[in-house]
Scaffold this active site. Structure first.
Site, short mmCIF file in Angstrom:
data_model
loop_
_atom_site.label_atom_id
_atom_site.label_comp_id
_atom_site.label_asym_id
_atom_site.label_seq_id
_atom_site.Cartn_x
_atom_site.Cartn_y
_atom_site.Cartn_z
N ASP A 13 -9.53 -0.38 -0.72
CA ASP A 13 -8.62 0.30 -0.02
C ASP A 13 -7.38 -0.73 0.53
OD1 ASP A 13 -9.95 2.64 -0.68
OD2 ASP A 13 -11.02 2.71 1.29
N LYS A 16 -4.28 -1.51 -3.40
CA LYS A 16 -4.16 -2.12 -4.74
C LYS A 16 -3.20 -1.22 -5.71
CE LYS A 16 -8.59 -1.94 -4.80
NZ LYS A 16 -8.84 -1.59 -3.56
N GLY A 40 -10.29 4.85 -5.58
CA GLY A 40 -9.19 5.87 -5.35
C GLY A 40 -7.95 5.05 -5.23
N HIS A 41 -7.30 4.87 -6.15
CA HIS A 41 -5.93 4.06 -5.83
C HIS A 41 -4.85 5.13 -5.99
CE1 HIS A 41 -8.08 0.60 -8.21
NE2 HIS A 41 -8.63 1.02 -6.95
N GLN A 223 -12.48 -1.67 -5.55
CA GLN A 223 -13.18 -1.93 -4.61
C GLN A 223 -12.57 -3.26 -4.06
OE1 GLN A 223 -15.55 -0.72 -7.27
NE2 GLN A 223 -14.72 1.03 -6.49
P1 GDP Z 1 -6.51 1.09 -3.04
O1 GDP Z 1 -7.80 1.65 -3.54
O2 GDP Z 1 -6.66 -0.37 -2.85
O3 GDP Z 1 -5.53 1.44 -4.07
O4 GDP Z 1 -5.74 1.87 -1.60
P2 GDP Z 1 -5.86 3.25 -1.34
O5 GDP Z 1 -5.00 4.11 -2.31
O6 GDP Z 1 -7.28 3.85 -1.33
O7 GDP Z 1 -5.37 3.51 0.09
C1 GDP Z 1 -4.17 2.66 0.53
C2 GDP Z 1 -3.26 3.87 1.28
O8 GDP Z 1 -2.57 3.31 2.07
C3 GDP Z 1 -2.75 4.68 0.23
O9 GDP Z 1 -2.67 6.10 0.91
C4 GDP Z 1 -1.28 4.45 0.10
O10 GDP Z 1 -0.46 5.39 -0.18
C5 GDP Z 1 -0.87 3.71 1.34
N1 GDP Z 1 -0.23 2.41 1.46
C6 GDP Z 1 -0.15 1.41 0.44
N2 GDP Z 1 0.76 0.56 1.22
C7 GDP Z 1 1.23 0.83 2.13
C8 GDP Z 1 2.13 0.21 3.03
O11 GDP Z 1 2.85 -0.66 3.05
N3 GDP Z 1 2.21 1.22 4.41
C9 GDP Z 1 1.71 2.37 4.59
N4 GDP Z 1 2.17 3.03 5.56
N5 GDP Z 1 0.96 2.90 3.89
C10 GDP Z 1 0.64 2.44 2.61
P1 IMO Z 2 -10.97 1.37 -4.18
O1 IMO Z 2 -10.81 0.90 -5.51
C1 IMO Z 2 -13.61 1.60 -0.43
C2 IMO Z 2 -17.70 1.76 -0.75
C3 IMO Z 2 -18.62 2.94 -0.50
C4 IMO Z 2 -19.88 2.34 0.00
C5 IMO Z 2 -20.00 1.34 -0.87
C6 IMO Z 2 -20.94 1.66 -2.00
O2 IMO Z 2 -10.44 2.72 -3.70
O3 IMO Z 2 -10.71 0.28 -3.05
P2 IMO Z 2 -20.68 3.22 -4.38
O4 IMO Z 2 -20.28 4.65 -4.50
O5 IMO Z 2 -19.65 2.51 -4.97
O6 IMO Z 2 -22.13 2.82 -4.52
O7 IMO Z 2 -20.60 2.81 -2.65
O8 IMO Z 2 -18.75 0.92 -1.58
N1 IMO Z 2 -16.84 1.85 -1.73
C7 IMO Z 2 -15.39 1.76 -1.40
N2 IMO Z 2 -14.94 1.39 -0.32
N3 IMO Z 2 -12.79 1.60 -1.51
C8 IMO Z 2 -13.31 1.82 -2.73
O9 IMO Z 2 -12.52 1.64 -3.90
C9 IMO Z 2 -14.79 1.73 -2.57
N4 IMO Z 2 -15.47 2.00 -3.54
C10 IMO Z 2 -16.88 2.14 -3.21
O10 IMO Z 2 -17.86 3.63 0.62
O11 IMO Z 2 -19.69 1.79 1.27
MG MG Z 3 -9.02 3.34 -2.29
#
Ligand code: GDP
Ligand code: IMO
Ligand code: MG
Length: 435
Positions: A13, A16, A40-41, A223
């Protein structure tokens, strides 16, 4: 443009999805190489918000080609509904999406086993998984009992699936867990197989032919390094290789053809699920970060644990991934913070050190050693060039660069494409590998 591997350098998270979306323009192919729909991207484009789980984020750019590589584990029902969703929002997937015939499949019995384990494990053994069946599906792969996407093309697929369901139902019954409805599942998955067939391909050949003809490839890590099966805080990890090496084993391009590795770091740290997190702020400061950063899981909606930036983790990630440059995200989330901290070492039993210990029993007892910084207390979301950032924000970034030993090439100050600062001199530097 170079073949680029993008990885998360913390616990996932990191943002990415947003960075992939920016980099997609410069690449021809975008490939997911590990993980599954546990990811979840999030990508925000204007007033549209997309959360991608299995589809590479490049799918949002018509004209780019996407691969779900063999290192990914695929729940085909979930994939088909994600495909339907993006098509419903006006995008094309046909002719643009290729699913590896070697990728392993997740079935409902994997999810039931995952749920059951999380439900019955003693509190301190719970992993806090996303309950998507990821661990049991990778276990099947390693045990050589899994079914792969290529098997969907075989006439005996329904029979093989039925036998698996019967085996798993026996196990699930012993565990006192719910069991899968055999006839209904065989029907559902036979139909799903029929729909997915046109997308299944030998993606290793496809990718290497593309690379041979000079097309460039972007590997979308899911991840993060601390969740990697080998490098992470085992057993509180996911079941795949979320680090740069995984791009080769799970994507299909040889290591020598990777030109650069970009690491994504968030300006602070978060973790969702269980496991050690030395800089966690289990207090009002952590809650303030969670609020400001809207830190709730994009897949499960769970509140993310929040804490300060951990340089011990960042340096370790830089080392094991060979990170050439960072994309630093969510700098704006720190805009209101009075005093910002960076963990520069751990203390354990009176000793201070700056490496990540392998043993979680040690890591969970480590206390962070901090450096403190005056916050800039100025909004950064409207800033469009590095030079215009507040001086204290630049000082924070430059300290991160010095501590990690890696330059910051991109800075994100908001979720949208427009909230992005690129330092061209760093982003386009030849890191000594591109030929
Ligand atoms: P990922 O799994 O690495 O793709 O990240 P996620 O999508 O799970 O979580 C990142 C969250 O932060 C999302 O809701 C993005 O829309 C948000 N986000 C990404 N870059 C920024 C930033 O620079 N500032 C803020 N405020 N939100 C951001
Ligand atoms: P993105 O790509 C954050 C965490 C789960 C748990 C551990 C194992 O959005 O960054 P699993 O279901 O994979 O067996 O769970 O890994 N986890 C993540 N945490 N971002 C993710 O993906 C994750 N995918 C799995 O919360 O701690
Ligand atoms: Mg994510």
């Amino acid at each position: 443009m170079a073949n680029t591997v993008l990885i998360g350098a913390q616990w996932g998270d990191e943002g990415k999805g947003k960075i992939i979306d920016l980099l997609t323009e410069d690449h021809d192919w975008i490939i997911r190489y590990q993980g599954g729909h546990n990811a979840g991207h999030t990508v925000e484009i204007g007033d549209q918000r997309y959360v991608l789980h299995l589809l590479p984020s490049g799918i949002l750019h018509e004209g780019k080609k996407c691969i779900i590589g063999h290192g990914v584990v695929i729940d085909i029902l979930s994939l088909l509904s994600e495909m339907d969703e993006v098509v419903g929002r006006g995008l094309t997937v046909e002719g643009r999406l290729f699913v590896s015939d070697r990728a392993h499949l997740i079935f409902p019995y994997h999810r039931l086993l995952d749920e059951n384990r999380e439900f019955t494990a003693a509190t301190k053994d719970k992993i806090g998984t996303t309950k998507r069946g990821i661990g049991p599906a990778y276990a099947d792969k390693s045990s050589r009992t899994g079914l792969r996407a290529g098997d969907l093309l075989e006439a005996d697929f329904p029979d093989r699936l039925r036998r698996r369901i019967q085996d798993y139902n026996r196990q699930l019954e012993i565990l006192g867990a719910d069991i899968a409805d055999e006839d209904e599942l065989v029907r559902q998955y036979t139909e799903a197989a029929r729909r997915l067939k046109p997308y299944i391909a030998d993606t290793i050949s496809l990718l290497n032919k593309a690379a041979d003809s000079g097309e460039s490839i972007l590997f979308e890590g899911a991840q993060g390094t601390m969740l990697d099966i080998d490098y992470g805080t085992y057993p509180f990890v996911t079941s795949s290789s979320a680090t740069a090496g995984g791009a080769c084993t799970g994507g299909g391009l040889a290591p020598r053809r990777v030109d650069r590795v970009l690491g994504v770091i968030k300006a602070y740290a978060t973790r969702v699920g269980e496991g050690p997190f030395p800089t966690e702020l289990d207090n009002s400061e952590g809650a303030a970060l969670r609020n400001a950063g809207n830190e709730y899981g994009a897949t499960t909606g769970r509140p993310r644990r929040c804490g300060w930036f951990d340089n011990v983790v960042a340096r370790y990630s830089a080392m094991v991934n060979g990170v050439d440059a960072w994309a630093l995200t969510k700098l704006d989330v720190l805009d209101e913070v009075d005093i910002i901290k960076i963990c520069v070492g751990y203390k354990y039993e009176g000793k201070t050190f700056d490496v990540v210990p392998a043993r979680v029993r040690i890591l969970e007892k480590c206390t962070p050693v901090y450096e403190s910084f005056e916050g800039w207390k100025t909004p950064t979301s409207g800033v469009t060039s590095y030079g215009d950032l507040p001086e204290r924000a630049k000082a924070y970034i430059e300290r991160l660069e010095a501590l990690t030993g890696v330059p910051v090439a991109m800075i994100s100050v908001g979720p949208g494409r427009e909230h992005s600062l690129v330092r061209e001199e760093v982003a386009t530097a030849d890191h000594g590998r591109a030929s």
